[in-house]
Design an enzyme around this catalytic site. Structure first.
Site, PDB file in Angstrom:
ATOM      1  N   ASP A  38      34.525 -42.719  88.629  1.00 13.12           N
ATOM      2  CA  ASP A  38      35.772 -43.284  87.892  1.00 13.12           C
ATOM      3  C   ASP A  38      36.987 -43.993  88.844  1.00 13.12           C
ATOM      4  O   ASP A  38      37.164 -42.998  90.059  1.00 13.12           O
ATOM      5  CB  ASP A  38      36.765 -42.404  87.040  1.00 13.12           C
ATOM      6  CG  ASP A  38      35.936 -41.498  86.315  1.00 13.12           C
ATOM      7  OD1 ASP A  38      34.690 -41.800  86.228  1.00 13.12           O
ATOM      8  OD2 ASP A  38      36.259 -40.308  85.838  1.00 13.12           O
ATOM      9  N   ASP A 157      41.332 -35.013  83.560  1.00 12.33           N
ATOM     10  CA  ASP A 157      41.788 -36.556  83.829  1.00 12.33           C
ATOM     11  C   ASP A 157      43.291 -37.068  83.290  1.00 12.33           C
ATOM     12  O   ASP A 157      43.547 -37.720  82.663  1.00 12.33           O
ATOM     13  CB  ASP A 157      40.953 -37.435  82.826  1.00 12.33           C
ATOM     14  CG  ASP A 157      39.459 -37.073  83.173  1.00 12.33           C
ATOM     15  OD1 ASP A 157      39.172 -36.604  84.153  1.00 12.33           O
ATOM     16  OD2 ASP A 157      38.618 -37.157  82.400  1.00 12.33           O
ATOM     17  N   GLU A 208      37.406 -38.583  77.575  1.00 13.47           N
ATOM     18  CA  GLU A 208      37.598 -38.532  78.878  1.00 13.47           C
ATOM     19  C   GLU A 208      38.513 -39.581  79.297  1.00 13.47           C
ATOM     20  O   GLU A 208      38.839 -40.798  78.611  1.00 13.47           O
ATOM     21  CB  GLU A 208      36.515 -38.764  79.834  1.00 13.47           C
ATOM     22  CG  GLU A 208      35.430 -37.615  79.508  1.00 13.47           C
ATOM     23  CD  GLU A 208      34.347 -37.801  80.529  1.00 13.47           C
ATOM     24  OE1 GLU A 208      33.673 -36.626  80.937  1.00 13.47           O
ATOM     25  OE2 GLU A 208      33.669 -38.823  80.875  1.00 13.47           O
ATOM     26  N   TRP A 289      26.943 -43.545  82.368  1.00 14.77           N
ATOM     27  CA  TRP A 289      26.280 -41.991  82.635  1.00 14.77           C
ATOM     28  C   TRP A 289      24.808 -41.839  82.284  1.00 14.77           C
ATOM     29  O   TRP A 289      24.227 -41.000  82.802  1.00 14.77           O
ATOM     30  CB  TRP A 289      27.233 -41.022  82.301  1.00 14.77           C
ATOM     31  CG  TRP A 289      28.503 -40.578  82.908  1.00 14.77           C
ATOM     32  CD1 TRP A 289      29.642 -40.894  82.356  1.00 14.77           C
ATOM     33  CD2 TRP A 289      28.577 -40.088  84.272  1.00 14.77           C
ATOM     34  NE1 TRP A 289      30.516 -40.459  83.534  1.00 14.77           N
ATOM     35  CE2 TRP A 289      29.963 -39.903  84.628  1.00 14.77           C
ATOM     36  CE3 TRP A 289      27.575 -39.842  85.331  1.00 14.77           C
ATOM     37  CZ2 TRP A 289      30.306 -39.719  85.881  1.00 14.77           C
ATOM     38  CZ3 TRP A 289      27.889 -39.598  86.436  1.00 14.77           C
ATOM     39  CH2 TRP A 289      29.368 -39.396  86.659  1.00 14.77           C
TER      40      TRP A 289
HETATM   41  C1  FRU Z   1      34.396 -39.229  83.732  1.00 16.14           C
HETATM   42  C2  FRU Z   1      34.321 -38.019  84.438  1.00 16.14           C
HETATM   43  C3  FRU Z   1      35.876 -37.381  84.268  1.00 16.14           C
HETATM   44  C4  FRU Z   1      35.759 -36.342  85.244  1.00 16.14           C
HETATM   45  C5  FRU Z   1      35.029 -37.152  86.467  1.00 16.14           C
HETATM   46  C6  FRU Z   1      34.282 -36.112  87.229  1.00 16.14           C
HETATM   47  O1  FRU Z   1      33.236 -40.222  84.207  1.00 16.14           O
HETATM   48  O2  FRU Z   1      33.453 -37.203  83.588  1.00 16.14           O
HETATM   49  O3  FRU Z   1      36.056 -36.936  82.859  1.00 16.14           O
HETATM   50  O4  FRU Z   1      37.246 -36.386  85.707  1.00 16.14           O
HETATM   51  O5  FRU Z   1      34.064 -38.035  85.698  1.00 16.14           O
HETATM   52  O6  FRU Z   1      33.613 -36.904  88.233  1.00 16.14           O
END
Ligand code: FRU
Length: 464
Positions: A38, A157, A208, A289
């Protein structure tokens, strides 16, 4: 013997370069090495756009997360900076945001950059760090101990912004499949004020990376969901509504869904705080993902999508989020005759299609190995699609072979911009009907463009 050892060392050192590196142009930000997911802490201060990002500098897979850091004056050319935040005994540094504390509400100093992030171990909590040297170095507040602890699982987040009307900070948190809203006067003490989400949007996966901002007179709430995305896996959804300083009330009906992008590789979108001229600039992780840790890579893995500028458009009674490439990209455009002339850098194909009596119109990008991507307007069914099933390397994950589709609601002249780089294709409809972001891994660059029929015209530009 010495000669053979030297040859062996040279051969070994050349090995990674034999595999495809897929390093894109600077339009698509990549980490110098290691893993990236991210975008984090997007903030502008004193002529610099800061881009922090989820980063593991040591290997090309997700592992203890750091905040990587880069800066830019134009959102296109980036300078790598030292890592901003390292994991510690309290936890990994997960996603979050940065603000400029113009009124020194936290007491760290006038115009301090304050990072608000998730510390993740067996639980998730929020912590803050601050920079008084314009983002070059950060100190963890209270030795990195949390300022806000979990009231539910998946508590992460934080997106923080200044709510001028009530002179207070607002924090959005992805929390147990909803968005929790908190308020604070000093960035250190937070009180919960409301929540939003049950029944709204897509809930097939975890929520997220929220973000929220005002465009004209409407509030837009962005929420990433994984899995449950429009083509499976990760995707960015959004809601339009109103915010009174306490509560977000969506215009959307319970159960309806809106997607920011109709490709398969658009996730964790967040926007800049404090951007000049009130621009709402977004950066997105160009990945999913479902297969992120398996995409072809050698020394680094993953890139960001091109920065986009967001606006809102009213169609009849409904509002729609419009996503366009930032105008800085227009300054790079240099006309070329063929994609063969452009294939060593990022390029843009601007296409105009006149609807042709319910027929299909097809545009194909292809290389000498017969690897290809096809784009199709189906005027009978009013759709635009991109087929990457034969685009190059596709066998690293079963779900990578995908056809992504978007609706077109108007059967008039269609204009799209297709931006091609080493590992991505991004498509923007000029009327804001859709955008579509997808990864591709051709084993050599596409070198020929073909179209069906007279009703399609195009021009090609280097983006360099
Ligand atoms: C989203 C996420 C977030 C988290 C981060 C961890 O892609 O899963 O929720 O903070 O990546 O790397």
């Amino acid at each position: 013997m010495k000669k053979y050892i030297t040859i062996l060392i040279i051969t070994i050192s050349l090995l990674p370069s034999l595999a495809q590196d897929y390093r894109p142009s600077s339009l698509h930000f990549t980490p110098p090495h290691g893993w990236m997911n991210d975008p984090n802490g997007l903030v502008y201060l004193d002529g610099q756009y800061h881009l922090f990002y989820q980063h593991n500098p040591d290997t090309i897979v997700w592992a203890p997360m750091h905040w990587g850091h880069a800066t830019s004056t134009d959102l296109i050319h980036w300078q790598h900076q030292p890592i901003a935040l390292y994991p510690d005994s309290i936890g990994m540094i997960f996603s979050g945001s940065c603000v400029v504390d113009k009124h020194n509400t936290a007491g760290f100093g006038h115009n301090a950059i304050v990072a608000i992030y998730t510390v993740a171990s067996t639980t998730q909590a929020q912590a803050i760090a601050y920079s008084t040297d314009g983002g070059q170095t950060f100190s963890k507040y209270n030795q990195g101990r949390p300022i806000l602890t979990a009231d539910c699982p998946d508590f992460r987040d934080p997106k923080v912004f200044w709510y001028e009307k009530d002179e207070k900070w607002i924090m959005l948190l992805a929390a147990g499949g909803e968005i929790h809203f908190y308020a604070s006067k000093n960035l250190k003490e937070w009180g919960k004020i409301s929540s939003f989400g049950y029944g709204y949007g897509n809930h097939q996966g975890v929520w997220e990376c929220p973000d929220m901002f005002l465009l004209d007179d409407k509030w837009v709430l962005i929420v990433s969901v994984n899995p449950g995305g429009v083509w499976g896996g990760s995707a960015t959804q959004y809601f339009v509504g109103n915010f009174d300083g306490k509560r977000f009330i969506a215009d959307d009906h319970i159960g309806s869904q809106r997607w920011m992008d109709y490709g398969k590789d658009h996730y964790a979108t967040v926007t800049y705080n404090n951007a000049p001229a009130n621009r709402r600039i977004a950066i997105t992780w160009l990945n999913n993902w479902e297969y992120a840790t398996a995409i072809p890579a050698t020394t680094f893995r993953s890139c960001m999508a091109i920065p986009t500028e967001l606006s809102i458009q009213k169609d009849d009674d409904d509002y729609r989020l419009i996503v366009k490439p930032i105008s800085e990209i227009d300054k790079l455009k240099k006309r070329v005759d063929s994609i063969d002339d452009a294939k060593n850098c990022a390029y843009e194909i601007d296409i105009v299609v006149e609807p042709n009596d319910q027929k299909r119109s097809i545009i194909t990008l292809q290389n000498r190995k017969n690897e290809k991507v096809t784009f199709e307007y189906d005027f009978a069914n009013r759709t635009f699609s991109m087929d990457r099933t034969q685009s190059g390397i596709t066998d690293f994950a079963p779900s990578f072979k995908a056809i992504t589709k978007a609706s077109i609601n108007k059967c008039e002249q269609q204009r799209i911009r297709i931006i091609v780089d080493r590992q991505s294709i991004e498509i923007f409809d000029s009327n804001g009907q859709f955008c579509m972001t997808n990864l591709v891994f051709p084993t050599e660059p596409y070198s020929v463009i073909t179209t069906t029929g007279e009703n399609i015209s195009y021009s090609i530009y280097n983006l360099q």
